[in-house]
Design an enzyme around this catalytic site. Structure first.
Site, PDB file in Angstrom:
ATOM      1  N   CYS A   9       0.825  -1.199   0.000  1.00 43.45           N
ATOM      2  CA  CYS A   9       0.000   0.000   0.000  1.00 43.45           C
ATOM      3  C   CYS A   9       0.856   1.244   0.000  1.00 43.45           C
ATOM      4  O   CYS A   9       2.076   1.196  -0.087  1.00 43.45           O
ATOM      5  CB  CYS A   9      -0.909  -0.004   1.231  1.00 43.45           C
ATOM      6  SG  CYS A   9      -1.792  -1.560   1.481  1.00 43.45           S
ATOM      7  N   ARG A  25      -4.843   1.511  -0.397  1.00 43.00           N
ATOM      8  CA  ARG A  25      -4.706   0.065  -0.289  1.00 43.00           C
ATOM      9  C   ARG A  25      -4.629  -0.646  -1.633  1.00 43.00           C
ATOM     10  O   ARG A  25      -5.435  -0.393  -2.532  1.00 43.00           O
ATOM     11  CB  ARG A  25      -5.885  -0.517   0.500  1.00 43.00           C
ATOM     12  CG  ARG A  25      -5.735  -2.021   0.763  1.00 43.00           C
ATOM     13  CD  ARG A  25      -6.960  -2.642   1.390  1.00 43.00           C
ATOM     14  NE  ARG A  25      -6.716  -4.027   1.779  1.00 43.00           N
ATOM     15  CZ  ARG A  25      -7.666  -4.903   2.051  1.00 43.00           C
ATOM     16  NH1 ARG A  25      -8.942  -4.536   2.009  1.00 43.00           N
ATOM     17  NH2 ARG A  25      -7.363  -6.143   2.399  1.00 43.00           N
ATOM     18  N   ILE A  33      -4.186  -7.525  -1.051  1.00 47.23           N
ATOM     19  CA  ILE A  33      -3.456  -8.758  -1.329  1.00 47.23           C
ATOM     20  C   ILE A  33      -3.953  -9.897  -0.426  1.00 47.23           C
ATOM     21  O   ILE A  33      -4.211 -10.998  -0.887  1.00 47.23           O
ATOM     22  CB  ILE A  33      -1.938  -8.567  -1.109  1.00 47.23           C
ATOM     23  CG1 ILE A  33      -1.401  -7.414  -1.974  1.00 47.23           C
ATOM     24  CG2 ILE A  33      -1.187  -9.859  -1.388  1.00 47.23           C
ATOM     25  CD1 ILE A  33      -1.420  -7.665  -3.447  1.00 47.23           C
ATOM     26  N   GLU A  42       4.098  -6.709   3.818  1.00 52.02           N
ATOM     27  CA  GLU A  42       3.561  -8.043   4.097  1.00 52.02           C
ATOM     28  C   GLU A  42       4.378  -8.678   5.224  1.00 52.02           C
ATOM     29  O   GLU A  42       5.616  -8.645   5.190  1.00 52.02           O
ATOM     30  CB  GLU A  42       3.649  -8.951   2.856  1.00 52.02           C
ATOM     31  CG  GLU A  42       2.897  -8.454   1.626  1.00 52.02           C
ATOM     32  CD  GLU A  42       1.387  -8.505   1.759  1.00 52.02           C
ATOM     33  OE1 GLU A  42       0.898  -9.092   2.745  1.00 52.02           O
ATOM     34  OE2 GLU A  42       0.715  -7.955   0.876  1.00 52.02           O
ATOM     35  N   ILE A  57      11.993  -9.421 -19.817  1.00 56.78           N
ATOM     36  CA  ILE A  57      12.264  -8.280 -20.685  1.00 56.78           C
ATOM     37  C   ILE A  57      13.550  -8.556 -21.454  1.00 56.78           C
ATOM     38  O   ILE A  57      14.525  -9.074 -20.899  1.00 56.78           O
ATOM     39  CB  ILE A  57      12.430  -6.987 -19.848  1.00 56.78           C
ATOM     40  CG1 ILE A  57      11.070  -6.511 -19.354  1.00 56.78           C
ATOM     41  CG2 ILE A  57      13.090  -5.886 -20.657  1.00 56.78           C
ATOM     42  CD1 ILE A  57      10.190  -5.921 -20.434  1.00 56.78           C
TER      43      ILE A  57
END
Length: 629
Positions: free
Chosen positions: A2, A51, A54, A78, A291
């Site tokens: 967040c 937020r 997740i 987290e 990539i």
């Protein structure tokens, strides 16, 4: 994952909801799913939150969150061990209304106060306001995966995940920090606690900050430091077992998610190992994203495909071309501090590509810091051994290198001459000169007389050299790892990934940077990381034998580079000259115009590679134009 922000007044005035919403709006990309604000009863403290949902997608995860009618929190990150922590807290009589890690943090704070951070395994930046004690407790994770920036003038305290939120407030009057720019030109990033803006600081990794509103005082304390001083004497077989056990655990706990999850796959050892271990724990195909470039020297896609095929992943690729540099002003706006790591460009594009498919992506960041994967560690090891031949160096090698660099102009002779010249310095400052963008001598030529006078007495080498002394280990090579771990990793690499991912509302997770894995590898003898002179990541490669294809594991390291050397000689030549030799930069009176011409001409007309210096100057000028023009 967040975006957080807040405001606290120790002087006169009141915090308003409108101000907090303005701060939140500035970082809406970090959390598009929900928003919230809190203003204390006395209107002296306010918290703002954006937020990205997740875990526990219900509104029970809404922030700011209250606990026991006393504590209010905004939290970004987290916590991977929150379920185990929660079970212990329940035994102690704590009750919970949600399935979030946020509520667990608040219960832990109620129980342990400042020591809450010692129990958390994960990434975080947080602020907890205690209405009863009138204190604001702020903290950042051990490694620095999540950002926390703040301003305090004795009357108003402002904080946010990104300083763009701080810039919205009337109490802060923005001004460029020229000392920070001086350091930036050495390191390619602004070293903490500086940000490039006068008065705005970064809370350093592994630190907490506590503001007492009643006394208007701030206390900052370090709660974690990586310790290289104590080594474990284990067999190679035991080291391999412990590495794989802890790495597998680190990957598994980072697959916790209530939304789609995938992985960045560069085709290097670290991201390949993460994908391999993810495939063990996933019932479905792992989604991988890569990539590449049309320039073969920088294109790792064939290796990424090989790993994707081996583990049968759902693989997606994207090619970056020089046209992508039209994105530069956008990147400068997002990175908000002067920032010259050109790999920010592919990082942004792989994040943008990935976000079209998933909301969480694991990556291989931290493998090089854990296992000495950079070539500069080989150079440092060679230089320390070379010290024994000091007299021969003084009489023969240094004069020869200097003379040869004047006759043959290419990157090799330039680096050899720099190496020879810096051998007279102590090994810490010698290392700074190996890795820097502009040496002190180069900056003396580049700076205008006014800027040179302003920076007199401020030596950018001091910042990194101080980290060697701070490491508290006698081993010079472990000191080098510690210095990079506390500077280059958080201020460059982790900032790059955080900004690139959050710019597109994507959460990035780094198993190699699990603090328990870091504490394990810090106890490993350096010789097992860099065996001999050039066997980089020796013990990690041995641990991964049979899991990762040998063609991937034992190929030359490419890194997540960008072909800017060629671009500045071709596609971007006119654009770069337009920006760097234009009237705006000249008016700033920071740089000598003749020196700028020499850098550009030298890159275009000789084989000396000035691409990093040009990129640093280019992004710095775009930063000035974005934030101060």
């Amino acid at each position: 994952m967040c975006g957080i922000a807040g405001k606290a007044l120790t002087g006169s005035g009141e915090v308003t909801t409108a101000e907090l919403e303005q701060m939140g709006q500035a970082i809406i990309h970090r959390g598009p799913d929900d928003s919230g604000t809190y203003v204390s009863p006395d209107k002296k403290v306010g918290l703002s939150f954006r937020r990205l949902a997740i875990i526990d997608l219900s509104m029970r995860g809404h922030q700011p969150m209250i606990y026991r009618n006393r504590y209010w929190i905004v939290f970004n990150g987290e916590i991977y061990n929150y379920q185990a922590l929660k079970a212990d807290l329940v035994k102690d009589g704590y009750a919970f209304r949600s399935q979030t890690d946020t509520e667990v943090i608040m219960a832990l704070y109620d129980k342990y106060q400042e020591k809450v951070v010692e129990h958390l395994r994960g990434m975080f930046a947080l602020a907890i306001y205690d209405e009863q004690e009138k204190t604001l407790f702020c903290a950042r994770d051990r490694v620095g995966k999540k950002p926390f920036k703040y301003f305090y003038d004795g009357k108003v305290f402002l904080f946010a995940s990104e300083l763009k939120a701080i810039l919205t407030q009337k109490e802060y009057h923005k001004a460029p920090d020229y000392e920070a720019i001086h350091h930036y030109l050495t390191y390619q990033y602004v070293p903490a606690p500086l940000t490039g803006f006068v008065g705005i600081k970064k809370l350093e990794p592994g630190h907490w900050l506590k503001l007492n509103l009643q006394t208007a005082t701030i206390k900052i304390e370090r709660y974690w430091r990586l310790d290289y001083s104590e080594k474990l004497e284990l067999s190679e077989a035991e080291w391999k077992k412990r590495i794989m056990t802890k790495l597998d655990e680190s990957v598994a706990i980072r697959m916790m998610s209530d939304v789609p999850l995938g992985a960045f796959l560069s085709g290097g050892i670290d991201s390949s190992a993460v994908v391999a271990l993810m495939s063990r724990h996933s019932k479905n195909k792992v989604k991988t994203f890569s990539i590449g470039f049309k320039e073969a020297r920088y294109n790792e896609l064939p290796y990424a495909r090989q790993v994707a095929e081996k583990f049968k992943t759902d693989h997606t690729e994207f090619i970056v071309s020089p046209d992508a540099v039209e994105t530069l002003p956008l990147l400068v706006r997002h990175y908000e501090e002067p920032y010259a790591d050109s790999s920010a460009l592919p990082s942004y594009y792989v994040s943008k590509l990935t976000r079209q498919h998933v909301t969480v992506a694991l990556n291989g960041d931290g493998g090089d810091e854990n296992f000495a994967g950079y070539s500069r560690y080989s150079v440092q090891k060679f230089a320390l051994a070379y010290d024994r031949f000091w007299l021969l160096h003084q009489l023969l090698a240094q004069p020869a290198a200097t003379a040869f660099s004047r006759i043959v102009k290419n990157t090799f002779t330039e680096r050899a001459e720099r190496f020879a010249r810096t051998m007279s310095k102590d090994y810490a400052r010698r290392y700074v000169n190996y890795i820097c963008y502009f040496t002190n001598e180069a900056k003396a030529k580049l700076y205008s007389p006014a800027f040179k006078a302003q920076m007199t007495g401020i030596n950018s080498e001091d910042h990194l050299a101080a980290k060697f002394a701070e490491s508290q280990t006698p081993d010079e090579l472990d000191q080098t790892l510690y210095a990079d771990f506390t500077t280059y990793l958080p201020d460059d690499l982790l900032a790059k990934v955080d900004i690139a991912t959050m710019a597109v509302s994507l959460e990035g997770r780094s198993p190699f940077l699990d603090h328990e894995l870091l504490e394990l590898t810090a106890k490993m003898p350096f010789e097992l990381k860099l065996k001999g002179r050039d066997q980089k990541k020796y013990i990690l490669k041995e641990a991964l034998r049979g899991l990762i294809p040998d063609e991937v594991m034992f190929r030359p390291k490419m890194g997540f580079g960008v072909p800017i050397e060629a671009w500045f000689r071709d596609d971007l030549r006119q654009y770069t000259r337009h920006v760097l030799l234009g009237p705006k930069l000249k008016k700033r009176n920071l740089f000598n115009q003749a020196a700028l011409h020499d850098i550009l001409d030298g890159h275009e007309k000789t084989k000396v590679n000035h691409a990093n210096q040009i990129w640093a100057l280019l992004t710095l000028e775009l930063w000035f134009e974005e934030y101060f023009d």
